[in-house]
Design a protein around this motif. Structure first.
Motif, PDB file in Angstrom:
ATOM      1  N   ASN A  10       0.804  -1.234   0.000  1.00 56.79           N
ATOM      2  CA  ASN A  10       0.000   0.000   0.000  1.00 56.79           C
ATOM      3  C   ASN A  10       0.835   1.281   0.000  1.00 56.79           C
ATOM      4  OD1 ASN A  10      -2.447  -1.526   0.235  1.00 56.79           O
ATOM      5  ND2 ASN A  10      -2.017  -1.766   2.416  1.00 56.79           N
ATOM      6  N   ASN A  57       1.484  -5.391  -2.441  1.00 57.42           N
ATOM      7  CA  ASN A  57       0.213  -5.139  -3.113  1.00 57.42           C
ATOM      8  C   ASN A  57      -0.122  -3.652  -3.166  1.00 57.42           C
ATOM      9  OD1 ASN A  57      -1.106  -7.716  -3.886  1.00 57.42           O
ATOM     10  ND2 ASN A  57      -0.748  -8.178  -1.718  1.00 57.42           N
ATOM     11  N   ASN A  58      -0.911  -3.269  -4.165  1.00 55.93           N
ATOM     12  CA  ASN A  58      -1.579  -1.959  -4.204  1.00 55.93           C
ATOM     13  C   ASN A  58      -0.613  -0.787  -4.259  1.00 55.93           C
ATOM     14  OD1 ASN A  58      -4.047  -0.577  -4.283  1.00 55.93           O
ATOM     15  ND2 ASN A  58      -4.102  -0.297  -2.062  1.00 55.93           N
ATOM     16  N   SER A  84       0.620  -6.038  -6.994  1.00 59.80           N
ATOM     17  CA  SER A  84      -0.520  -5.419  -7.689  1.00 59.80           C
ATOM     18  C   SER A  84      -0.371  -3.907  -7.611  1.00 59.80           C
ATOM     19  CB  SER A  84      -1.854  -5.859  -7.071  1.00 59.80           C
ATOM     20  OG  SER A  84      -1.973  -5.350  -5.758  1.00 59.80           O
ATOM     21  N   PHE A  85      -1.118  -3.227  -8.473  1.00 60.31           N
ATOM     22  CA  PHE A  85      -1.059  -1.768  -8.527  1.00 60.31           C
ATOM     23  C   PHE A  85      -2.451  -1.178  -8.324  1.00 60.31           C
ATOM     24  CE2 PHE A  85       2.656  -3.125 -10.870  1.00 60.31           C
ATOM     25  CZ  PHE A  85       3.630  -2.242 -10.415  1.00 60.31           C
ATOM     26  N   ALA A  86      -2.486   0.036  -7.780  1.00 57.00           N
ATOM     27  CA  ALA A  86      -3.756   0.761  -7.707  1.00 57.00           C
ATOM     28  C   ALA A  86      -4.129   1.194  -9.123  1.00 57.00           C
ATOM     29  CB  ALA A  86      -3.612   1.978  -6.799  1.00 57.00           C
TER      30      ALA A  86
ATOM     31  N   VAL B 182      -7.952  -1.811   1.747  1.00 57.83           N
ATOM     32  CA  VAL B 182      -7.691  -0.683   0.847  1.00 57.83           C
ATOM     33  C   VAL B 182      -7.525  -1.092  -0.617  1.00 57.83           C
ATOM     34  CG1 VAL B 182      -6.774   1.044   2.441  1.00 57.83           C
ATOM     35  CG2 VAL B 182      -5.247  -0.700   1.526  1.00 57.83           C
ATOM     36  N   ASP B 183      -7.388  -2.387  -0.884  1.00 55.02           N
ATOM     37  CA  ASP B 183      -7.364  -2.814  -2.290  1.00 55.02           C
ATOM     38  C   ASP B 183      -8.422  -3.873  -2.562  1.00 55.02           C
ATOM     39  OD1 ASP B 183      -6.177  -4.823  -0.884  1.00 55.02           O
ATOM     40  OD2 ASP B 183      -4.456  -5.068  -2.212  1.00 55.02           O
ATOM     41  N   THR B 186     -10.181  -3.186  -5.985  1.00 53.33           N
ATOM     42  CA  THR B 186      -9.347  -2.609  -7.050  1.00 53.33           C
ATOM     43  C   THR B 186      -9.879  -2.993  -8.432  1.00 53.33           C
ATOM     44  OG1 THR B 186      -7.417  -2.561  -5.640  1.00 53.33           O
ATOM     45  CG2 THR B 186      -6.981  -2.529  -8.003  1.00 53.33           C
ATOM     46  N   TYR B 187     -10.016  -1.992  -9.291  1.00 49.55           N
ATOM     47  CA  TYR B 187     -10.542  -2.116 -10.674  1.00 49.55           C
ATOM     48  C   TYR B 187     -12.039  -2.419 -10.751  1.00 49.55           C
ATOM     49  CZ  TYR B 187      -5.590  -2.604 -11.864  1.00 49.55           C
ATOM     50  OH  TYR B 187      -4.240  -2.407 -11.985  1.00 49.55           O
ATOM     51  N   GLY B 216      -9.959   0.968  -3.586  1.00 52.86           N
ATOM     52  CA  GLY B 216      -9.375   0.700  -4.893  1.00 52.86           C
ATOM     53  C   GLY B 216     -10.358   0.720  -6.043  1.00 52.86           C
ATOM     54  N   ASN B 272      -3.745   4.041   7.396  1.00 54.42           N
ATOM     55  CA  ASN B 272      -4.486   3.517   6.256  1.00 54.42           C
ATOM     56  C   ASN B 272      -5.985   3.578   6.506  1.00 54.42           C
ATOM     57  OD1 ASN B 272      -2.772   2.863   4.098  1.00 54.42           O
ATOM     58  ND2 ASN B 272      -2.089   0.985   5.118  1.00 54.42           N
TER      59      ASN B 272
END
Lengths: 163, 415
Positions: A10, A57-58, A84-86, B182-183, B186-187, B216, B272
């Motif tokens: 993160n 991650n993220n 992984s990416f945001a 927080v993810d 995502t997408y 996300g 976070n």
């Protein structure tokens, strides 16, 4: 070939370029002196062209500021490798031509010498002598990346064409 | 059958699309703020194409507003000049926060909107599909009036019940982010539905949609209904209403269920947004600053709750209470209703409409070791200008209760 700089989970765009340097956004060279400052204060001083940012991650969570991938690119980083990416960061990176690689990064540590074999979609860890598979990126996005970003794509193609 | 997301992206791309497709879609509204607009303008000037979408483009100076430094003043001048040159809408300091004004004036249910700001997802509260992008992507939208999108899979959130006293939309979305992480989305698009949504006012929906990006998500979206119609009518935009809902047989990647009766006041701890616990677990944590405002919680309904609690009470000595109305319209209403007077009498500080301390540029930067409880959407390390400070996130009612006590406080004590 380059050295790995390992970060955690993160990593936010506030880590990459803190809001207190907001006034430097139109001066990217100056802003780049503070890249990743809140995650590792030594990074900006010690990073060398060709090195890799490696994270969990993220990566790139948070704001839409495109200055984040831009300043990473300015350091001469070869690629950011993360689990992984945001979403916005991912797209921004493709648009500005910063290579992002998705892979299991657990076994990589700071200081490891890495080499990316794009042809075979693998990362070679030369320090520890093993390979990691890369997750391929979708075709449409690869085309944009290959053109060197969306603006070059537009200059070349003139319009956004259907898939 | 289509989700709400698929429905809107099908309409805008002129064909039936499904999750996973990559589409080129026509955009209805485009928004940019002072932090992201200068780069977008530079990109536009770099590509020599006819600019097609200035008439739906809106520029806002809200992040550093009014400007605290000459570098930023120069950026803002550049934006103003570009907007004049291409006849786009320009909102100078004092108008308010990008997302609040887009909701007040421009966004319609069923719209596809993009913005060079991650919290563009706010407009989902009106039933629009809206998403944050970077400057270059938004520059492409301004040049072409369209852009490419991957149609996201949707998560459905069935919301049942009604909020208990002292519990608000912010508590629900913090709980959801705490659960998903927080993810966790995502997408994806987060689509909200159910009896709890039907009973929920539009400003609550906006708060929830605003924070979809914090797990996300690409968008957070609500169906439009009678409450949406009523909200638009009050803004003098009744004719902009249309009903848009997901098909009953729509397919979702995941489904979640929340009963509002079970939700309690929640707080996100540093650093976070998914670091969420109930307020009970944090009671007694000292606070130096309390900030009420932002695109998450700076609307008139938020300020009304705050003023009600401040009636006849004073902010605890040593605590800074900062309040920023989200827009000029909200500010004027708060003046008319006596809300501003009450905040000032209680010892609070009114900031101009804008993002204020949330982005760490100016106004209320924290000292080393200080703690801020804020109604904003992010508590990342360094967010409010100092990586040595700590940020907690909560609803306006929890925030004001804490300002009165000088410690994080359960709002039930002041209700």
């Amino acid at each position: 070939m380059g050295k790995a700089w390992k970060f955690g989970e993160n990593i936010s765009t506030d880590h990459i370029i803190p809001g207190r340097y907001y006034h430097l956004r139109s001066n990217l060279a100056e802003l780049a002196k503070h890249v990743m400052e809140d995650a590792n204060p030594d990074f900006a001083k010690k990073v060398r062209p060709g090195d890799f940012i490696v994270a969990g991650n993220n990566f790139g969570m948070g704001s839409s500021r495109e200055h984040a991938p831009l300043v990473i690119k300015l350091t001469g980083i070869s690629a950011v490798i993360a689990k992984s990416f945001a979403r916005i960061f991912y797209r921004n990176s493709i648009n500005v031509g910063l290579p992002l690689l998705i892979a299991d990064t657990d076994s990589i540590d700071t200081g490891d010498e890495l080499k990316v074999d794009f042809e075979n979609a693998k990362i070679k860890n030369l320090t520890k002598n093993f390979e990691i598979e890369l997750t391929p990126i979708p075709e449409f996005m690869r085309r944009i990346l290959e053109q060197g970003g969306i603006l070059n794509y537009l200059k070349e193609v003139g319009d956004l064409k259907g898939t | 059958m289509p989700t709400l997301t698929e429905k809107i992206l099908s309409e805008k791309s002129g064909r039936e699309v499904r999750a996973g497709d990559i589409v080129i879609a026509r955009i209805d509204q485009i928004a940019l703020q002072d932090g992201t607009a200068p780069l977008a303008i530079k990109q536009i000037r770099d590509v020599e194409v006819e600019i097609k979408a200035c008439h739906i483009t809106h520029f806002f100076v809200d992040h550093a507003s009014p400007s605290p430094r000459k570098e930023l003043s120069n950026d803002q001048k550049l934006i103003r000049e570009f907007a004049e040159e291409c006849e786009a809408d320009f909102n100078p300091p004092g108008e308010g926060i990008i997302h609040q004004i887009m909701v007040e004036r421009y966004i319609k249910p069923g719209d596809l909107a993009v913005g060079a700001d991650s919290h563009t997802c706010t407009y989902g509260g009106l039933g629009a599909f809206s998403t944050g992008m970077g400057s270059t992507d938004v520059a492409v939208a301004i040049m072409l009036g369209k852009n490419w999108f991957r149609v996201p899979e949707s998560f459905r959130f069935e919301i049942d019940g009604e909020f208990s006293k002292g519990v608000y939309a912010k508590d629900l979305i913090l709980k959801i982010i705490g659960d998903l992480g927080v993810d966790g989305a995502t997408y994806k698009a987060m689509e909200f539905a159910g009896e709890g949504v039907r009973k929920m006012d539009v400003e609550s929906r906006l708060t929830i949609a605003n924070m979809a990006v914090e797990c996300g998500a690409k968008a957070g979206i609500f169906p439009s209904d009678e409450r949406t119609r009523e909200y638009l009518s009050k803004l003098g935009r009744g004719e902009d209403f249309r009903e848009i809902i997901a098909d009953e047989s729509a397919e979702y990647e995941k489904e979640f269920y929340y009963d509002l009766n079970d939700v309690v006041p929640m707080v996100a701890k540093p650093h976070n947004v998914d670091n969420v616990v109930s307020v009970e677990e944090l009671e007694g944590v000292r606070v130096d600053q309390v900030y009420i405002g932002t695109c998450t919680n700076g609307r008139i309904s938020d300020l009304r709750v705050v003023a009600e609690i401040l009636k006849g009470r004073d902010v605890r000595r040593g605590v800074r209470l900062l309040v920023a109305p989200a827009s000029r319209r909200v500010y004027l209403r708060a003046l008319e209703e006596g809300i501003i007077k009450r905040v000032v009498e209680a010892g609070g500080v009114i900031l101009p409409p804008g993002c204020g301390p949330c982005v760490g540029i100016h106004q209320g930067v924290l000292a080393d070791g200080e703690v801020c409880l804020s109604t904003q959407n992010r508590n990342f390390k360094g967010r409010m200008g100092n990586p040595e400070a700590e940020i907690y996130l909560a609803s306006p009612v929890t925030a004001v209760a804490s300002a009165l006590r000088g410690e994080i406080a359960d709002p039930k004590e002041v209700l």
